[in-house]
Scaffold this motif. Structure first.
Motif, PDB file in Angstrom:
ATOM      1  N   GLU A   6       0.695  -1.123   0.286  1.00  0.00           N
ATOM      2  CA  GLU A   6       0.270   0.117   0.159  1.00  0.00           C
ATOM      3  C   GLU A   6       0.864   1.392   0.065  1.00  0.00           C
ATOM      4  O   GLU A   6       2.281   1.499   0.308  1.00  0.00           O
ATOM      5  N   PRO A   7       0.173   2.778  -0.441  1.00  0.00           N
ATOM      6  CA  PRO A   7       0.941   3.603  -0.612  1.00  0.00           C
ATOM      7  C   PRO A   7       1.404   3.656   0.730  1.00  0.00           C
ATOM      8  O   PRO A   7       0.712   3.582   1.886  1.00  0.00           O
ATOM      9  N   GLY A   8       3.026   4.464   0.946  1.00  0.00           N
ATOM     10  CA  GLY A   8       3.776   4.501   2.480  1.00  0.00           C
ATOM     11  C   GLY A   8       4.048   3.583   3.390  1.00  0.00           C
ATOM     12  O   GLY A   8       4.789   3.700   4.202  1.00  0.00           O
ATOM     13  N   LEU A   9       3.804   2.418   2.927  1.00  0.00           N
ATOM     14  CA  LEU A   9       4.584   1.548   3.572  1.00  0.00           C
ATOM     15  C   LEU A   9       5.481   0.358   2.556  1.00  0.00           C
ATOM     16  O   LEU A   9       5.454   0.128   1.629  1.00  0.00           O
ATOM     17  N   ARG A  10       6.155  -0.301   3.427  1.00  0.00           N
ATOM     18  CA  ARG A  10       7.480  -1.108   3.466  1.00  0.00           C
ATOM     19  C   ARG A  10       6.743  -2.027   2.975  1.00  0.00           C
ATOM     20  O   ARG A  10       6.169  -2.631   3.254  1.00  0.00           O
ATOM     21  N   LEU A 339      13.904  -3.598   7.882  1.00  0.00           N
ATOM     22  CA  LEU A 339      13.091  -4.036   8.996  1.00  0.00           C
ATOM     23  C   LEU A 339      11.852  -4.350   8.285  1.00  0.00           C
ATOM     24  O   LEU A 339      11.227  -3.694   7.016  1.00  0.00           O
ATOM     25  N   LYS A 340      11.043  -5.657   8.250  1.00  0.00           N
ATOM     26  CA  LYS A 340       9.869  -5.291   7.149  1.00  0.00           C
ATOM     27  C   LYS A 340       8.821  -5.837   8.199  1.00  0.00           C
ATOM     28  O   LYS A 340       7.945  -6.152   7.772  1.00  0.00           O
ATOM     29  N   LEU A 341       8.800  -5.986   9.378  1.00  0.00           N
ATOM     30  CA  LEU A 341       7.395  -6.047   9.762  1.00  0.00           C
ATOM     31  C   LEU A 341       8.288  -5.723  11.479  1.00  0.00           C
ATOM     32  O   LEU A 341       8.944  -6.202  11.955  1.00  0.00           O
ATOM     33  N   MET A 342       7.055  -5.375  12.460  1.00  0.00           N
ATOM     34  CA  MET A 342       6.678  -5.320  13.633  1.00  0.00           C
ATOM     35  C   MET A 342       5.910  -6.280  14.147  1.00  0.00           C
ATOM     36  O   MET A 342       4.398  -5.890  13.448  1.00  0.00           O
ATOM     37  N   GLN A 343       5.546  -6.788  15.619  1.00  0.00           N
ATOM     38  CA  GLN A 343       4.741  -7.602  16.314  1.00  0.00           C
ATOM     39  C   GLN A 343       4.467  -7.356  17.601  1.00  0.00           C
ATOM     40  O   GLN A 343       5.641  -7.040  18.079  1.00  0.00           O
ATOM     41  N   TYR A 344       3.443  -6.966  17.945  1.00  0.00           N
ATOM     42  CA  TYR A 344       2.801  -6.836  19.898  1.00  0.00           C
ATOM     43  C   TYR A 344       2.524  -7.819  19.882  1.00  0.00           C
ATOM     44  O   TYR A 344       0.848  -8.667  19.405  1.00  0.00           O
ATOM     45  N   ALA A 345       2.770  -8.265  21.158  1.00  0.00           N
ATOM     46  CA  ALA A 345       1.554  -8.995  21.675  1.00  0.00           C
ATOM     47  C   ALA A 345       1.655  -9.148  23.275  1.00  0.00           C
ATOM     48  O   ALA A 345       2.158  -8.030  23.598  1.00  0.00           O
ATOM     49  N   GLU A 367       9.126   5.276   5.152  1.00  0.00           N
ATOM     50  CA  GLU A 367       8.007   4.538   4.920  1.00  0.00           C
ATOM     51  C   GLU A 367       7.229   4.020   6.239  1.00  0.00           C
ATOM     52  O   GLU A 367       8.065   3.894   7.182  1.00  0.00           O
ATOM     53  N   LYS A 368       6.624   3.633   5.883  1.00  0.00           N
ATOM     54  CA  LYS A 368       5.801   3.003   7.860  1.00  0.00           C
ATOM     55  C   LYS A 368       6.084   1.289   7.266  1.00  0.00           C
ATOM     56  O   LYS A 368       5.537   0.559   6.115  1.00  0.00           O
ATOM     57  N   ILE A 369       6.748   0.340   8.260  1.00  0.00           N
ATOM     58  CA  ILE A 369       6.324  -0.886   8.541  1.00  0.00           C
ATOM     59  C   ILE A 369       5.430  -1.231   8.978  1.00  0.00           C
ATOM     60  O   ILE A 369       4.549  -0.763  10.003  1.00  0.00           O
ATOM     61  N   VAL A 370       4.607  -2.460   8.330  1.00  0.00           N
ATOM     62  CA  VAL A 370       3.658  -3.334   8.734  1.00  0.00           C
ATOM     63  C   VAL A 370       4.180  -3.636  10.296  1.00  0.00           C
ATOM     64  O   VAL A 370       4.990  -3.677  10.664  1.00  0.00           O
ATOM     65  N   MET A 371       2.803  -3.340  10.555  1.00  0.00           N
ATOM     66  CA  MET A 371       2.215  -3.452  12.234  1.00  0.00           C
ATOM     67  C   MET A 371       0.982  -4.800  12.411  1.00  0.00           C
ATOM     68  O   MET A 371       0.238  -4.263  12.425  1.00  0.00           O
TER      69      MET A 371
END
Length: 621
Positions: A6-10, A339-345, A367-371
C-alpha cells in the motif's frame, strides 16, 4: 502470494488467510483456513541438522559475554555442541519422568541445553527466573519441582540461585551450572558437559523422536492459581512453525535476523520467536535488555548494532523504544534499515505508540513498517491468528492460520472462541482433570476468550479481540460491562502513567477502578520529591493525584452510559505482588487475585460517604 504494498508502506510478502465459514442453527460458527498445510519436520531439531548441512557458517545464536562482545555460534558449531550436551544428558538417564529443569533466563547455554534435550527426546521445562529470584516463599517453584520431579536442574550462576535450590530442590538432584557451585548439591559445570564424547547413542535416541514426543513443558502464567504444565509436543511446535512460515511468507525469501529479549519460559519467546529463527535458518541475537527504565538502554545498544528484519515486543517495550527512537538517530537508522514487520503481543498497543512508530519510520526511511499482532496462548504453541494486511486499530487479530479449526460459540453477548488442530496441546502434565475441563465434546480447546467480527458481512476483514468471557460482569441494573474495552480506554487515556487497571462493579450501581501506576512515569509529575521516594510518596503526591483526576474526568467525558462510565477510581500506592498472585512473571495483572487481596480498596469504591482517597469522575471538567 499477496504482497502488502500500500502507498506509504514498505512492501512485505504475506501468505493467504482465506477461510471457509459454516453456521449452525444455534448460532455456532465454524471457520477453517482455505489453504493446504505445507510439509513440516517430525522434530524441530531436524531443522538444526538441515541448516548445519546447508548453511553451516551462518550465525544462528549470539549473546554478549561479560566483556560486552558478541559471542556467536554458527549452525555447524551449534549442532556440534548440541550433540555433546545431548550425550551428557543421556548419561544422566533422563526421561519424561525425569526431565531437565532450566531456572535461568535466556542465554547461549540455555539455548544449547534446550536443543540438546529435544535432540534426544528428553523433555525440558524452562521456568521463570522470578520464581527463584523475586519470590520470597518459592511457592510456585516448589509446585513446579513437585509436579515434574526433574532429573537435572540447570542455572547459569549457582550463587544467585542457591537459596531457591536449597529451598525446593531435593539434595540428590544433579545441578548443572555455568559458574559458582552450590554447597549441598552434586554440581557439574557447563564447560565439562560440553567436553562429553558423542557416541552412537545420540543418533539412536534422535531416531526415536517422533511427532508425539514431548519436547518441553511450558508453564501457564498462574493467573488463575498455581501454574499448569502445558505439554508441548514436537508436532505442536513444528506445525506451528509451518503455519508461521506459510503466513509470514517473507520468511521464505531470506533468513530472518532477530534481536529479542522475550523470555524463553513463555511461548512467545521460546516457541514463536526462537522457533522462527531456527526453522527458517535465521540469526537470533539474545537481547539481555528489558522493557524497564534501566533495561531499555541495553536493548537500545543492541539495536544500534544489529538491524533486525522483523521485531517483536510487548506494548510497554514499544512504548519505551519510541522514546529513544525519537532522540537517537543512530538507533533510528539501524532499527528501520532492514525491518519488514513489527509484531506486538501480551496486551493492547496504545494508539499513541502506534502513531509515533509510524511517524518516526516515515521520517527515517520514508515508509511505514507493517505492524501486526498475533493471537494465541501457551496451549496453542502459540500462533493461531494474525493479520496479513495493514491495519490501523490495535485490537485486530486477523484470521486463523492454515490448518486451524475455529469454533465461535454464543456466550451471553459475546462469541467465545475455541480452537482445534495439530498445533494445540494434548493437555496438562499429570492433571487429567484440568485437561478434561479445557476441551469441549468436539475436541476444541476452550481458550476462554471472545472475538468479534470487524464486519459481520465481510469475514475477510477478520476479527477483533473482545476480552475474556469470564471477566465481564453486570451492574445492578442488569447492564453488561465489557472489561477489555474499558481497560483499553483507560490505557489510552492515562498513558503513560497507568500500568493496568482492575475493574469492579459486579451487582453494584457503578463501575469502579483500581489503578496500578507506572511509578517511573509518575515520578516525572512530581520533580520536587527527593531521590529514593517511595511508591506511596509518588501515588499520594498532589500533582500526581491532580493529573489522575483530570484524566479520570477526560475518560468520563467519552462514556455514553453507565456501562462505559468509570465513576470512581483509586490510585494504588504499591505495585502488584507476585507472591500474592496479583501479577504474573510476564507482567499480566491477575484481576481475580487483586480483587481478593485488595478487597478493602474495592469496598472503598462503594462506601458512603466517599473516602478521601477515592477519586470521583466529573463529566465536563
Amino acid at each position: 502470494m499477496p504482497v502488502i504494498a500500500e502507498p506509504g508502506l514498505r512492501p512485505v510478502r504475506m501468505g493467504d488467510t482465506r477461510v471457509s465459514v459454516s453456521r449452525r442453527d444455534d448460532g455456532t460458527i465454524y471457520l477453517r483456513s482455505g489453504e493446504t498445510p505445507d510439509d513440516y519436520p517430525r522434530a524441530i531439531t531436524d531443522k538444526l541438522d538441515y541448516w548445519a548441512e546447508h548453511t553451516p557458517d551462518q550465525v544462528f545464536l549470539a549473546d554478549r559475554d561479560s566483556s560486552g562482545a558478541w559471542q556467536t555460534r554458527t549452525y555447524r558449531q551449534t549442532r556440534q555442541e548440541v550433540r555433546q550436551l545431548a550425550q551428557y544428558l543421556l548419561n544422566h538417564d533422563l526421561s519424561v519422568d525425569r526431565p531437565v529443569l532450566i531456572l535461568s533466563g535466556n542465554s547461549l547455554a540455555h539455548g544449547l541445553l534446550a536443543l540438546a534435550a529435544m535432540y534426544v527426546g528428553i523433555p525440558y521445562a524452562p521456568v521463570s527466573p522470578a520464581y527463584s529470584l523475586i519470590s520470597k516463599d518459592f511457592a510456585k517453584l516448589r509446585h513446579v519441582c513437585e509436579l515434574l520431579e526433574p532429573g537435572l536442574v540447570f542455572v547459569e550462576d549457582g550463587a544467585k540461585y542457591a537459596k531457591a535450590l536449597s529451598a525446593v530442590v531435593p539434595a540428590h538432584t544433579p545441578v548443572l551450572v555455568v559458574e559458582n557451585g552450590v554447597a549441598e548439591f552434586a554440581v557439574d559445570t557447563f564447560s565439562n558437559a560440553l567436553a562429553t564424547d558423542v557416541t552412537d547413542a545420540v543418533d539412536q535416541a534422535n531416531a526415536r523422536v517422533g511427532e508425539d514426543t514431548i519436547a518441553k513443558f511450558l508453564f501457564t502464567s498462574g493467573s488463575t492459581g498455581m501454574p499448569k504444565a502445558v505439554i508441548n509436543t514436537q508436532r505442536m511446535i513444528c506445525f506451528n512453525q509451518m503455519m508461521l512460515r506459510h503466513t509470514l511468507a517473507f520468511l521464505q525469501d531470506e533468513p530472518p535476523v532477530m534481536l529479542d529479549w522475550l523470555p524463553w519460559n513463555h511461548t512467545a519467546g521460546g516457541n514463536h520467536n526462537f522457533g522462527i529463527a531456527l526453522y527458517n535458518g535465521g540469526s537470533f541475537y539474545i537481547d539481555q535488555g528489558k522493557p524497564t527504565p534501566d533495561g531499555i538502554f541495553e536493548t537500545v545498544r543492541n539495536l544500534c548494532e544489529i538491524s533486525p528484519t522483523m521485531y517483536f515486543n510487548v506494548p510497554k517495550g514499544f512504548e519505551m523504544l519510541v522514546q529513544h527512537l525519537q532522540e537517537n538517530p543512530v538507533l533510528r537508522d539501524s532499527f528501520f534499515r532492514r525491518l519488514k514487520l513489527m509484531q506486538y503481543a501480551g496486551a493492547g498497543l496504545s494508539q499513541y505508540v502506534w502513531d509515533n512508530l509510524e511517524r518516526i519510520a516515515l521520517d527515517t526511511i520514508g515508509e511505514k513498517i507493517v505492524m501486526v499482532t498475533g493471537y494465541g496462548s501457551t496451549e496453542t504453541a502459540p500462533f493461531a491468528f494474525t493479520t496479513t494486511w495493514a491495519v490501523d486499530q490495535a485490537a485486530s487479530v486477523g484470521l486463523p492460520a492454515v490448518g486451524l479449526d475455529v469454533k465461535l460459540v454464543p456466550n451471553g453477548e459475546k462469541l467465545e472462541v475455541r480452537l482445534r488442530g495439530p498445533s494445540i496441546t494434548p493437555g496438562y502434565w499429570k492433571q487429567p482433570d484440568k485437561t478434561r475441563e479445557s476441551f469441549d465434546d468436539e475436541g476444541y480447546y476452550l481458550i476462554g476468550d471472545a472475538l468479534k467480527f470487524v464486519d459481520p458481512d465481510n469475514i475477510e476483514r477478520g476479527f477483533l479481540f473482545d476480552g475474556r468471557v469470564c471477566e465481564d460482569f453486570k451492574l445492578s441494573t442488569g447492564t453488561w460491562v465489557h472489561v477489555a474495552a474499558i481497560r483499553a480506554n483507560i490505557a489510552d487515556t492515562f498513558a503513560p502513567y497507568v500500568r493496568d487497571a482492575v475493574l469492579t462493579g459486579l451487582n453494584e450501581n457503578h463501575i469502579g477502578a483500581l489503578l496500578f501506576a507506572d511509578f517511573v512515569a509518575c515520578r516525572k509529575l512530581c520533580p520536587d520529591l527527593p531521590d529514593g521516594a517511595s511508591e506511596r510518596d509518588i501515588a499520594t503526591h498532589p500533582l500526581v493525584l491532580a493529573h489522575f483526576q483530570q484524566k479520570l474526568n477526560e475518560l468520563a467525558s467519552k462514556a455514553t452510559g453507565s456501562a462505559q462510565l468509570v465513576a470512581r477510581a483509586i490510585l494504588l500506592d504499591r505495585s502488584p505482588d507476585l507472591d500474592a498472585h496479583e501479577v504474573t512473571d510476564k507482567g499480566s495483572i491477575n484481576q481475580r487475585a487483586v480483587l481478593t487481596s485488595r478487597a478493602d480498596k474495592v469496598a472503598d469504591l462503594y462506601r458512603e460517604p466517599v473516602p478521601e482517597h477515592v477519586m470521583i469522575a466529573q463529566k465536563g471538567n
